[in-house]
Design a protein around this motif. Structure first.
Motif, mmCIF file in Angstrom:
data_model
loop_
_atom_site.group_PDB
_atom_site.id
_atom_site.type_symbol
_atom_site.label_atom_id
_atom_site.label_comp_id
_atom_site.label_asym_id
_atom_site.label_seq_id
_atom_site.Cartn_x
_atom_site.Cartn_y
_atom_site.Cartn_z
ATOM 1 N N TYR A 1 0.858 -1.180 0.000
ATOM 2 C CA TYR A 1 0.000 0.000 0.000
ATOM 3 C C TYR A 1 0.900 1.237 0.000
ATOM 4 O O TYR A 1 1.644 1.475 0.951
ATOM 5 C CB TYR A 1 -0.909 0.002 1.224
ATOM 6 N N SER A 2 0.822 2.014 -1.068
ATOM 7 C CA SER A 2 1.735 3.140 -1.236
ATOM 8 C C SER A 2 1.027 4.479 -1.101
ATOM 9 O O SER A 2 -0.197 4.587 -1.232
ATOM 10 C CB SER A 2 2.427 3.061 -2.605
ATOM 11 N N VAL A 3 1.825 5.506 -0.841
ATOM 12 C CA VAL A 3 1.351 6.876 -0.637
ATOM 13 C C VAL A 3 1.806 7.732 -1.810
ATOM 14 O O VAL A 3 2.964 7.686 -2.218
ATOM 15 C CB VAL A 3 1.927 7.453 0.667
ATOM 16 N N SER A 4 0.894 8.507 -2.374
ATOM 17 C CA SER A 4 1.255 9.486 -3.408
ATOM 18 C C SER A 4 0.324 10.688 -3.287
ATOM 19 O O SER A 4 -0.675 10.648 -2.563
ATOM 20 C CB SER A 4 1.162 8.866 -4.807
ATOM 21 N N SER A 5 0.675 11.757 -3.994
ATOM 22 C CA SER A 5 -0.139 12.990 -3.968
ATOM 23 C C SER A 5 -0.475 13.390 -2.537
ATOM 24 O O SER A 5 -1.628 13.656 -2.191
ATOM 25 C CB SER A 5 -1.423 12.803 -4.790
#
Length: 356
Positions: free
Chosen positions: A338-342
């Protein structure tokens, strides 16, 4: 003043007194989120104009947050229309191979040539995420669908630019039936639709997983699929300063209130609604000394699972934190990443002192 941890049945919110504990993702909330979120157009859809309403979504987020603090809540399932059996379908404007079969459609070279040429020349302000695939995008962040008369990246880009929250579009050829398949017409003749779908998130190659399906005996397939993404920061939120761009998600040493997850298009306004609703609830339920946990800052980011966008994740805090604390870039849950962006920060202006 409520200080226990709450997990709602759907799209729940976990709250606790401000704590120095790491702000790990709440996977129970993520995995129990609303399963009715559209992940793409209905198989028989020709046009589905964008209907996402940011003010309404913000208000719904506030109401959902308040309900989470007292009880669990559910959203209504979306409704979709169906075609009458054997009814004529809107004419397809795209070219088609001489042989009417799914195999011939997938092998038709003009589709590949058109998609490769378009992918090599993305519209201004966009980058090509993928090109000439035989699958269309499927993700929680679906906004709308338009059927075009030509394979026109500029027209699709203009539709995206005109739609709030749109940060990606997918343009492709689709083999569709000329009449709605039914018992009396299970395998009708085919024509080609040129479809432009809009998305409230970036659309990396990993999102292109829809390879078509059967409608009775008719095989719907996709060819010449191109994806384009633009860098689009979230809109400013009334009553807050920002957005301030971060690297990852905030992992602060203290003053953490809780988190909220909304499956669907990336919309920081939902976090603003959750932040304000949290403050309003806590102000109505202060501690014995008159203090309460005022949400003075929130971190909104796009959560992705294995690089496929899932929805908006919100971290709520009683004080603002800077970019140096944006160190959570993602977490594993088993083999899934599960990745984080923006990731962006918003600070209440003026600040709430947190005391009656």
């Amino acid at each position: 003043m409520r200080s226990v941890c709450l997990v709602a049945a759907l799209a729940g919110l976990a709250y606790a007194a401000p704590s120095p504990a790491p702000q790990f993702m709440n996977f129970e909330e993520i995995e129990s989120a609303d399963p009715s979120v559209a992940t793409g157009p209905a198989i028989d859809a020709v046009n589905q104009p964008v209907s996402w309403n940011e003010p309404a979504a913000k208000e719904a987020a506030a109401q959902d947050t308040t309900q989470d603090l007292s009880s669990s809540s559910k959203r209504d399932l979306s409704k979709r229309g169906v075609n009458d059996p054997c009814s004529p379908q809107p004419d397809g404007y795209g070219p088609k191979p001489a042989t009417d079969s799914a195999e011939a459609f997938l092998a038709y070279q003009p589709f590949a040539d058109t998609a490769n040429a378009a992918g090599a020349n993305p519209p201004q302000g966009y980058t090509t995420s993928f090109q000439n695939l035989q699958a269309s995008v499927s993700a929680n962040t679906y906004l709308g669908l338009y059927t075009l008369k030509t394979y026109d990246t500029i027209k699709c880009q203009q539709l995206c630019d005109a739609a709030n929250l749109c940060t990606g579009f997918n343009l492709y050829f689709e083999r569709d039936p000329t009449i709605a398949p039914a018992d009396a017409c299970p395998k009708p003749a085919a024509f080609t639709n040129i479809k432009c779908t809009l998305w409230g998130s970036p659309i990396p190659k990993e999102t292109a997983t829809n390879k078509g399906q059967y409608r009775r005996d008719f095989h719907v397939v996709i060819a010449g699929s191109d994806g384009f993404t633009k860098n689009n920061p979230p809109s400013p939120q009334a009553g807050f300063s920002g957005p301030v761009e971060f690297g990852g998600a905030i992992n602060a040493p203290g003053n953490y209130i809780g988190q909220k997850y909304f499956p669907g298009p990336y919309d920081a306004g939902q976090c603003a609604g959750a932040c304000q609703a949290n403050t309003a609830y806590d102000r109505r339920h202060p501690r014995s000394d008159g203090s309460y946990d005022a949400c003075n800052f929130f971190n909104a980011y796009l959560l992705s699972k294995n690089n496929v966008p899932q929805g908006t994740y919100c971290g709520l805090y009683t004080k603002a934190w800077g970019k140096e604390y944006s160190t959570n870039y993602g977490q594993y849950r088993g083999s899934d990443y599960y990745s984080v962006s923006s990731s962006y920060g918003f600070t209440l202006n003026p600040l709430d002192p947190g005391h009656i």
